[in-house]
Design a protein around this motif. Structure first.
Motif, PDB file in Angstrom:
ATOM      1  N   ASN A  78       0.874  -1.173   0.000  1.00  0.00           N
ATOM      2  CA  ASN A  78       0.000   0.000   0.000  1.00  0.00           C
ATOM      3  C   ASN A  78       0.910   1.221   0.000  1.00  0.00           C
ATOM      4  O   ASN A  78       1.189   1.821   1.033  1.00  0.00           O
ATOM      5  CB  ASN A  78      -0.898  -0.018   1.239  1.00  0.00           C
ATOM      6  CG  ASN A  78      -1.944   1.086   1.221  1.00  0.00           C
ATOM      7  OD1 ASN A  78      -1.771   2.103   0.578  1.00  0.00           O
ATOM      8  ND2 ASN A  78      -3.032   0.875   1.947  1.00  0.00           N
ATOM      9  N   LYS A 125      -7.541   3.680  -5.482  1.00  0.00           N
ATOM     10  CA  LYS A 125      -8.067   2.816  -6.535  1.00  0.00           C
ATOM     11  C   LYS A 125      -9.101   3.577  -7.358  1.00  0.00           C
ATOM     12  O   LYS A 125      -9.677   4.572  -6.891  1.00  0.00           O
ATOM     13  CB  LYS A 125      -8.683   1.542  -5.944  1.00  0.00           C
ATOM     14  CG  LYS A 125      -9.845   1.805  -5.004  1.00  0.00           C
ATOM     15  CD  LYS A 125     -10.376   0.529  -4.368  1.00  0.00           C
ATOM     16  CE  LYS A 125      -9.599   0.099  -3.173  1.00  0.00           C
ATOM     17  NZ  LYS A 125      -9.807   0.979  -1.990  1.00  0.00           N
ATOM     18  N   ILE A 135      -7.487  -7.029  -3.974  1.00  0.00           N
ATOM     19  CA  ILE A 135      -7.018  -6.328  -2.779  1.00  0.00           C
ATOM     20  C   ILE A 135      -7.253  -7.191  -1.550  1.00  0.00           C
ATOM     21  O   ILE A 135      -8.365  -7.693  -1.341  1.00  0.00           O
ATOM     22  CB  ILE A 135      -7.734  -4.979  -2.632  1.00  0.00           C
ATOM     23  CG1 ILE A 135      -7.377  -4.071  -3.824  1.00  0.00           C
ATOM     24  CG2 ILE A 135      -7.351  -4.299  -1.315  1.00  0.00           C
ATOM     25  CD1 ILE A 135      -8.131  -2.774  -3.850  1.00  0.00           C
ATOM     26  N   GLU A 148      -5.226  -2.195   3.573  1.00  0.00           N
ATOM     27  CA  GLU A 148      -5.435  -2.827   2.270  1.00  0.00           C
ATOM     28  C   GLU A 148      -4.100  -2.906   1.529  1.00  0.00           C
ATOM     29  O   GLU A 148      -3.365  -1.918   1.453  1.00  0.00           O
ATOM     30  CB  GLU A 148      -6.437  -2.029   1.432  1.00  0.00           C
ATOM     31  CG  GLU A 148      -7.845  -2.052   1.977  1.00  0.00           C
ATOM     32  CD  GLU A 148      -8.829  -1.337   1.056  1.00  0.00           C
ATOM     33  OE1 GLU A 148     -10.045  -1.402   1.321  1.00  0.00           O
ATOM     34  OE2 GLU A 148      -8.382  -0.727   0.063  1.00  0.00           O
ATOM     35  N   ALA A 159      -1.977  -4.873  -2.029  1.00  0.00           N
ATOM     36  CA  ALA A 159      -2.161  -5.553  -3.319  1.00  0.00           C
ATOM     37  C   ALA A 159      -0.812  -5.627  -4.028  1.00  0.00           C
ATOM     38  O   ALA A 159       0.117  -4.883  -3.716  1.00  0.00           O
ATOM     39  CB  ALA A 159      -3.172  -4.814  -4.191  1.00  0.00           C
TER      40      ALA A 159
END
Length: 322
Positions: free
Chosen positions: A16, A31, A121, A149, A151
């Protein structure tokens, strides 16, 4: 027509690195949602420029510290002293009620870094705990939980670099800097009408440092404690041209997220350009493309990617723009 270098990068990002505004106890990732409802992570241009500024500072360039103007931070607006004011532009503070607020449109434009695919995510639980296990000074307290979060995704970004690095118009300068052009800065400045230009060695130094960061060394994102905090290069497309080139229409990827080289070559035939470099960091290859005479196709030269090869690309950009 102004000369420009058009750079497209395909990079992999983890963690992140550019968090959005918090929602409750969750720290979300930035996002966007596409028209077909795919979620794609992105990193803002401001975040990328901040990482590049930090790398320039490591290379011993002076960076605009900003100043307090009223109750807000403002750019100092000195493109001779501060390299980021030169490269990325600024909005200088007003000096008086009737004075026009000087501003510089930066010769280096950076796009957002946007995921090429739907981004899965994941949410990691985290917490701030009293460190009683490692410190006798820890105060007994309940842990503070939160969520992050994260990814891992492949994204594309674009950079446009013009020939105006180290070149300034008089109306871009504050009165203070304009006066310094005639005194303190004059040994390092060449003047042509109302255009002030740094000596070539300084312009070259700034451009080469920027190119080293963009295609060779990379930068660190300001937020990276959860995972690797720098981009992992996959591919780069660099076009040198006196015509404007929409690089987002040229950089083509396959469904397997690999560079579609033949599609890139076909797209390049639609435009006028002087030289193209395609860097494949995965296969360690560098392709140099030239248009044949009378527009009869494209010649290419392939070599193994190396420090010498990348320095050759940087030198080619410098010679073309400066």
């Amino acid at each position: 027509m102004p000369k420009r270098a058009f750079l497209s990068l395909i990079v992999e990002v983890s963690g992140n690195v550019n968090a959005d505004a918090g929602v409750g106890v969750r720290i979300p990732i930035k996002k966007v949602v596409t028209w077909n409802r795919e979620v794609r992570a992105f990193v803002s241009p401001r975040c990328i420029r901040r990482g590049i500024r930090a790398r320039l500072a490591e290379k011993n360039f002076a960076i605009d510290p900003q100043m307090i103007r009223g109750d807000q931070l403002a750019d100092v607006g000195d493109p001779v002293k501060y390299v980021d004011d030169d490269l990325f532009g600024y909005l200088a503070p007003k000096k008086g009620e009737k004075e026009i607020q000087p501003s510089r449109t930066g010769p280096v434009k950076v796009s957002p870094l946007i995921a090429l695919h739907h981004t899965e995510i994941s949410v990691e639980f985290a917490g701030r705990f009293p460190r009683a296990d490692i410190s006798s000074e820890a105060i007994e307290a309940n842990p503070v939980p939160f969520e992050i979060e994260t990814a891992r995704w492949l994204g594309m970004m674009h950079v446009i670099i013009s020939e105006n690095i180290g070149k300034f118009r008089l109306d871009e300068l504050t009165e203070e800097v304009a006066n310094k052009m005639k005194s303190e800065y004059s040994p390092n400045i060449e003047v042509s009408g109302d255009i002030y230009e740094l000596k070539r060695d300084e312009r070259e130094k700034r451009l080469k440092a920027l190119m080293e960061i963009l295609i060779k060394e990379g930068w660190m994102f300001p937020r990276g404690s959860e995972a690797t905090d720098h981009p992992e290069f996959h591919y780069a497309l660099l076009i040198l041209s006196s015509n404007f080139i929409p690089t987002s229409n040229i950089m083509r990827m396959t469904q397997e997220m690999e560079l579609d080289y033949e599609a890139v070559k076909s797209s390049l035939e639609l435009y006028n350009w002087e030289k193209v470099f395609i860097i494949d960091y995965r296969k360690m290859e560098l392709k140099e493309l030239h248009k044949k005479e009378k527009d009869e196709g494209i010649d290419e030269r392939v070599e193994k990617l190396s420090d010498r090869a990348l320095n050759g690309v940087i030198n080619a950009v410098t010679e073309f723009l400066l």
